[in-house]
Design an enzyme around this catalytic site. Structure first.
Site, short mmCIF file in Angstrom:
data_model
loop_
_atom_site.label_atom_id
_atom_site.label_comp_id
_atom_site.label_asym_id
_atom_site.label_seq_id
_atom_site.Cartn_x
_atom_site.Cartn_y
_atom_site.Cartn_z
N ASN A 1 0.64 -1.15 -0.32
CA ASN A 1 -0.18 -0.12 0.01
C ASN A 1 0.90 1.17 -0.01
OD1 ASN A 1 -2.76 -1.14 0.47
ND2 ASN A 1 -1.56 -2.15 2.06
N ILE A 2 0.36 2.27 -0.65
CA ILE A 2 0.97 3.46 -0.62
C ILE A 2 0.81 4.00 0.93
CG2 ILE A 2 1.13 6.03 -1.22
CD1 ILE A 2 -0.74 5.18 -3.68
N HIS B 1 2.27 8.93 4.82
CA HIS B 1 3.05 9.88 5.07
C HIS B 1 3.84 10.34 3.66
CE1 HIS B 1 6.17 6.81 5.07
NE2 HIS B 1 6.99 7.66 4.62
N CYS C 1 3.18 9.39 -12.73
CA CYS C 1 3.81 7.93 -12.30
C CYS C 1 4.12 7.28 -13.65
CB CYS C 1 2.82 7.20 -11.43
SG CYS C 1 1.06 7.02 -12.27
#
Length: 281
Positions: free
Chosen positions: A189-190, A193, A214
């Site tokens: 997962n991204i 923060h 991206c």
């Protein structure tokens, strides 16, 4: 995404099909987890999962596959999924990047001004914020002459191509890199923060006009744009509709879940302190 657990009643037979029948009829999401990951665990102390139980009971296995057909229109595959492989849309491929440039440059009508060739998946976001897929050589004039970019924010962890670096150096465009992996099951997962760090770069007027990209301009870029829309008080319906249009045909439920669950308190605090909000169209 948490693991679903089905707890047997005390003294019940763990091979009983009634419990599974209930799950099959009522929980499409559970069926998906069983099909893809085998993660529906039976809490009976022996560590076995549903896949093991189904494989031990041939009749139940046949019935289960029939239900999978109803939900998915296909038979259950016994081929294990490569859980941590990069999606082809996520991983940057320098050879593919270069080949596409050659193809485009060879097919361009020389009457066309290079200034009007935007990157794939290009769009205006808000103010002087833009989004796109990975820029290639044929897009450089557009980025510099038309958009007059000050900055580019790239969301991939791979090294930036030398030809792109040369272009940035020549034009004085500043490069920011916040490398992140895409939201993919099971547990990739991204980090929140990193998203906050990326938003801080994008929202700062000193970095604008800025282009966010991206690899394909779909998933990681889509998550970042979705969080910008939250700061604009868009409804989730509108946010997800925009995300799906750019991510088509590979929209990810985890991306949309990430956008919904992202805690924007920190970036709101930073933005309010610096008078970056509200964003101006």
């Amino acid at each position: 995404m948490g693991l679903y657990q089905a707890k047997n009643d005390e003294g019940s037979d763990p091979k009983s099909s009634s419990k599974i029948d209930d799950l099959i009829e009522n929980e499409a999401e559970i069926i998906r987890l069983i099909k893809e990951d085998g993660k529906l665990l039976i809490d009976n102390g022996d560590g076995r999962d549903i896949h093991n139980i189904i494989q031990e009971d041939k009749l139940l296995s046949v019935e289960f596959n029939e239900v999978l057909k109803r939900f998915h229109g296909e038979e259950k595959s016994d081929i294990p999924r490569k859980e941590f492989d990069e999606d082809e849309d996520d991983g940057y491929d320098s050879n593919e990047h270069h080949q596409k440039t050659i193809e485009v440059m060879n097919t361009l009508n020389h009457v066309i001004n290079k200034e009007v060739i935007p990157p794939e998946n290009f769009s205006h976001v808000v103010g002087e914020i833009y989004r796109s897929s990975f820029p290639r050589q044929e897009n450089f004039s557009f980025l510099h002459e038309r958009l007059k970019l000050k900055s580019i924010l790239v969301l991939i962890p791979e090294e930036y191509p030398q030809e792109n670096l040369n272009f940035l150096k020549l034009t004085g465009i500043k490069l920011y890199q916040v490398g992140m992996s895409g939201n993919k099951e099971p547990f990739v997962n991204i980090p929140s923060h990193l998203l906050t760090k990326a938003l801080e770069i994008v929202l700062n007027p000193a970095n604008q006009p800025i282009l966010i990209h991206c690899n394909r301009g779909k998933h990681r870029t889509g998550c970042l744009i979705g969080c910008i829309r939250k700061l604009q008080n868009w409804s989730l319906t509108m946010i997800f509709d925009e995300y799906r249009r750019f991510a088509f045909p590979k929209a990810r439920a985890l991306d949309q879940q990430f956008i919904e669950m992202y805690d924007d308190d920190e970036i709101k605090r930073i933005a309010s302190k610096n008078n970056w909000l509200p964003l101006q169209w």
